[in-house]
Scaffold this motif. Structure first.
Motif, PDB file in Angstrom:
ATOM      1  N   ALA A 733     -42.878  16.588   7.136  1.00  0.00           N
ATOM      2  CA  ALA A 733     -43.446  16.534   8.540  1.00  0.00           C
ATOM      3  C   ALA A 733     -42.197  17.271   9.435  1.00  0.00           C
ATOM      4  N   GLU A 734     -42.451  18.226  10.332  1.00  0.00           N
ATOM      5  CA  GLU A 734     -41.561  18.772  11.081  1.00  0.00           C
ATOM      6  C   GLU A 734     -41.744  18.295  12.668  1.00  0.00           C
ATOM      7  N   GLY A 735     -40.615  18.661  13.378  1.00  0.00           N
ATOM      8  CA  GLY A 735     -40.634  18.041  14.681  1.00  0.00           C
ATOM      9  C   GLY A 735     -40.601  16.504  15.143  1.00  0.00           C
ATOM     10  N   GLN A 741     -42.783   8.158  15.532  1.00  0.00           N
ATOM     11  CA  GLN A 741     -43.489   9.388  14.562  1.00  0.00           C
ATOM     12  C   GLN A 741     -42.787   9.263  13.156  1.00  0.00           C
ATOM     13  N   LEU A 742     -41.684   8.726  12.983  1.00  0.00           N
ATOM     14  CA  LEU A 742     -41.319   8.887  11.478  1.00  0.00           C
ATOM     15  C   LEU A 742     -41.672   7.761  10.883  1.00  0.00           C
ATOM     16  N   ALA A 743     -42.392   6.498  11.414  1.00  0.00           N
ATOM     17  CA  ALA A 743     -42.632   5.562  10.572  1.00  0.00           C
ATOM     18  C   ALA A 743     -43.852   5.895  10.391  1.00  0.00           C
ATOM     19  N   GLY A 755     -36.247  17.172  12.095  1.00  0.00           N
ATOM     20  CA  GLY A 755     -36.696  17.199  13.639  1.00  0.00           C
ATOM     21  C   GLY A 755     -35.492  16.651  14.283  1.00  0.00           C
ATOM     22  N   PHE A 756     -35.514  16.700  15.782  1.00  0.00           N
ATOM     23  CA  PHE A 756     -34.700  16.479  16.585  1.00  0.00           C
ATOM     24  C   PHE A 756     -34.166  15.089  16.301  1.00  0.00           C
TER      25      PHE A 756
END
Ligand code: C2E
Ligand code: CA
Ligand code: CA
Length: 788
Positions: A733-735, A741-743, A755-756
């Motif tokens: 998963a990018e970005g 979002q990670l979860a 990602g950042f």
């Protein structure tokens, strides 16, 4: 009385040369015959003198006797003189020479001698008799009865009386002279007869020669004429002769081509088959014999227009033709081919619209007209929005259909006198003549509206919009190139302003967007001057929270623009082809850097440096060799390198897709990893991806962010991850910017993340710090000091 009005018949046999030959033959034979006559006449004149002298001998002999007798009787007489004349005359008759004159009778003349043996014998006898006579006379005058000498002539004169004897000798001389004169006259007669015969022979010979000549020339002329006739009638060339009063001759091929008899074509007949638009030019050429080459159309019996190419020969001064000759050939096929080639050269094969070259030409012509008339004109430049996506996702065929439909719609909206052209790709241009700003803007609006109606392509309903730039020319002088550039700038402005609109060119736009033109040049220079560098963004394995690779991201450290992000220059680099060189730099730099880290034992196992590869690099067909060379030169094992290829670059149908597969397979076999970038944006199907050697799928940032927005979007993202797993490859998963979002991505089963939230793209030395202390670096917090 005009000769020109005569019907011209080029095949009538020509009699002039024959006549000339006959006259010549006659002249020669006449000259010969006259010469012979003159020669013969002068000869017969001599013969006449000879006969006269011979005849005179007779009289002289008798006179001599008389004079002797007179002298003897004491009278006055000169027989000696007569004797001398007699003798000289006899000698001249025999061998030629002067003949003395006889007093009061005639003049002294010169005669030719005789050659005929019989005549000569008689003359010699005459000479002897003259000698005998004059000696007998002289003896008598001296008082002797008989001369001292014997007789020279073989005559037997028995008489003793001297007077009697004299008289007999004179009679004999007379007689012989008469005979000689007769013989000479007979010979002259014979010569006259011979002469007449010769003249008859000459006349007949001359006549026969003339006839033979005439026959030979006539045969030759006839053969030549027949040859020409067969040439002209058998040839497919159409031969026509025109005079003041129209067509005067039409060859059989013309009759055949038009299915008309020759008389139907004479006068104004032929002109009726000529295309009305070409009649004036043809009539002009037929009257003036110029131009020497002419192209015109005639209608064949089936109603089709045939193109004729005619060679015009002005033979008005030739008195045999006295007209203008047209030698024409049917060049319809050639003209059609030429037109087709010209059409191809100036038209776009896909849409049938004029291409850039023809548009430029029409624009220049329109500007020239505008300069004369002062009428305004406008150039509208249209660039489709979202065309690339259609092309990439639905294939080239769909893209082509879309372009053709757009072309049809544009052409349907404008006036027939306006020009719609396809300048290339998805860029169209419209030239509006005699159109002011309000008319141009309203037409531009209508064009865009018409475009927005949905288009059905390959079962898909598409809505394409466009951005339009409008440049106006108020009238007067102007340059086409400038106007096009203005429209281009206005179009950039429209694109900037948002989809589906138009912008009218304003001078201050040029400053704003004109820099784009300079950017390309700067990019080129930047590459030479080493202004490019790479940043590296870590990729984290979600299971272990360890770094398993980096994505290499290009940066441009421009002296005029500062540190420039790729989205500012990559599209231009792709459009101009510069991306190939730029991409090679990225590959070499990424390999070299990774090899250095590896040598410094900074890299964990496994570790992959991912490099973004443009579709343009694959299209060169050289990607596998370039990559291999970069690896070899850096001394990096292939497993350390990965290539990210966007989904849209892979799924194009056709030979380019095959070429991409071939190169990627070659690389994959070496050990190079392959990933699909921006996955989810290209609508690719499982089937399309199964063909490719894949190691990883990168779910596009928009789907990662979408997970939070709605359940529906989350379902799509979940689908993408399961698709990756169905293909047996790693999902990343990018970005990822937030813990949520990670979860979510973790929950969906994503293997890796970027990602950042973990790290911004870092410089090589910043990354080294991270690599040296991996466990501390990924406390799942945002590191400081990142440039983006
Ligand atoms: P990409 O391949 O999708 O690269 C990821 C982009 O997302 C990078 O932008 C990166 O800085 C940015 N990014 C990373 N994490 C986050 C995040 O959490 N949130 C957001 N909003 N963005 C994030 P960057 O470096 O500006 O690159 C932009 C694009 O330029 C790349 O998109 C790639 O398509 C292209 N690009 C970059 N380098 C190269 C290159 O060497 N060759 C080619 N052909 N394209 C390149
Ligand atoms: Ca990427
Ligand atoms: Ca991406």
């Amino acid at each position: 009385m005009r000769r020109a009005s005569r019907h011209f018949s080029p095949f009538s046999s020509r009699g002039r040369r024959t006549l000339l030959a006959i006259v010549l033959t006659f002249a020669i034979s006449s000259t010969l015959s006259v010469a012979v006559s003159i020669w013969a006449t002068s000869r017969s004149k001599h013969q006449a003198a000879v006969i006269q002298v011979a005849a005179r001998q007779r009289t002289l002999a008798e006179r001599y006797v008389q004079e002797v007798l007179l002298l003897q009787s004491g009278k006055r007489a000169d027989p000696a003189k007569t004797a001398a004349i007699l003798r000289e005359s006899a000698l001249a008759l025999l061998d030629g020479g002067p003949v003395p004159s006889v007093d009061g009778d005639d003049d002294e003349t010169t005669i030719v001698g005789q050659t005929d043996p019989r005549v000569r014998a008689e003359l010699r006898q005459q000479l002897n008799l003259v000698t005998d006579l004059t000696e007998a006379g002289a003896a008598y005058l001296r008082g002797q009865t008989l001369p001292n000498s014997e007789l020279t002539a073989d005559e037997r004169v028995e008489v003793k009386d001297p007077v009697q004897r004299l008289r007999i000798l004179a009679a004999l001389t007379s007689n012989v002279s008469l005979n000689a004169a007769r013989s000479i006259a007979a010979r002259a007669d014979r010569q006259i007869v011979d002469l007449v015969r010769l003249q008859i022979a000459l006349g007949v010979g001359g006549l026969l020669m003339s006839l033979a000549f005439a026959f030979a020339i006539m045969t030759a002329t006839r053969r030549q004429t027949a040859h020409f006739r067969s040439l002209v009638t058998a040839s497919t060339d159409l031969v026509l002769v025109f005079g003041q009063d129209g067509c005067r001759y039409a060859s059989r091929s013309v009759s055949r081509a038009l299915e008309q008899e020759e008389p139907e074509l004479l006068g104004n007949g032929f002109a009726q088959f000529v295309h009305p638009d070409d009649r004036a030019a043809l009539a002009d050429a037929c009257l003036n014999g110029r131009p020497t080459e002419l192209l015109f159309r005639i209608q064949d019996p089936f109603g089709a227009w045939r193109q004729l190419e005619a060679h015009v020969t002005d033979l008005r001064d030739d008195k045999h033709v006295a007209g203008v000759v047209l030698n024409a050939r049917d060049v319809s096929e050639r003209v059609r081919l030429e037109e087709e080639l010209t059409r191809q050269a100036f038209h776009d094969g896909l849409t049938g619209l004029p291409n850039r070259a023809l548009f430029r030409d029409r624009l220049d012509q329109a500007l020239a007209r505008s300069q004369r008339s002062g009428e305004p004109l406008a150039v509208l430049l249209l660039d489709l929005d979202g065309f690339k996506q259609v092309n990439d996702s639905l294939g080239h065929d769909a893209g082509d259909q879309l372009l053709a439909e757009v072309a049809r719609r544009l052409a349907a909206v404008v006036r027939p006198s306006d020009t719609v052209a396809r300048l290339g790709g998805d860029e169209f241009a419209v030239l509006l003549e005699e159109s002011d700003d309000s008319a141009s803007v309203s037409l531009g609006g209508r064009l865009l509206e018409r475009l927005e109606d949905t288009i059905t392509v390959g079962g898909h309903e598409l809505a394409v919009g466009g951005s339009m730039g409008i440049a106006l020319h108020a009238g007067g002088a102007g340059a086409g190139e400038e106007l096009l550039r203005d429209a281009d700038v206005a179009m950039y402005a429209a694109k900037e302003a948002g989809n589906g609109g138009y912008e009218l060119f304003q001078p201050d736009m040029a400053r704003q967007f004109g820099e784009l033109l300079g950017l390309k040049q700067e990019l080129r220079l930047g590459l030479d001057r080493n202004e490019f560098l790479l940043h590296y963004q870590p990729e984290i394995a979600l299971g272990t929270a360890t770094i398993v690779g980096v994505e290499a991201l290009l940066r441009w450290n421009s002296p005029t623009r500062g540190l420039t992000p790729p989205l500012r220059f990559i599209p231009l680099a792709e459009a101009s082809g510069l991306i190939v060189k730029l991409g090679e730099f990225v590959l070499r730099e990424a390999c070299a850097q990774t090899a250095r880290w590896r040598a410094d034992r900074l890299l964990p196992e496994p570790f992959v440096t991912w490099v973004n590869v443009s579709g343009k690099q694959i299209a060169t067909g050289q990607l596998h060799t370039v990559v291999q060379r970069a690896l070899v030169d850096a001394g990096l094992p292939a497993e350390y390198l990965g290539l990210e290829i966007t989904e849209t670059a892979l799924i194009e149908e056709g030979p380019s897709r095959e070429r991409a597969r071939f190169q990627l397979e070659a690389l994959h076999e070496l050990g190079v990893r392959i990933a699909i970038d921006d996955f989810g944006t290209g609508f690719s199907s499982l089937g399309q991806l199964r063909d490719f050697p894949l190691d990883m799928i990168k779910v596009d940032r928009s789907f990662v962010h979408g997970v939070e927005r709605s359940d529906k979007e989350a379902a799509i993202t979940a689908n993408l991850v399961s698709l990756a797993h169905a293909l047996g490859v790693v999902a990343i998963a990018e970005g990822i910017e937030s813990e949520e979002q990670l979860a979510s991505m973790r929950a969906l089963g994503c293997d890796l993340a970027q990602g950042f939230l973990f790290a911004h793209p870092l410089t090589a030395s910043e990354l080294e710090v991270v690599l040296e202390n991996p466990s501390a670096a990924f406390a799942l917090t945002v590191p400081q000091g990142s440039p983006t």
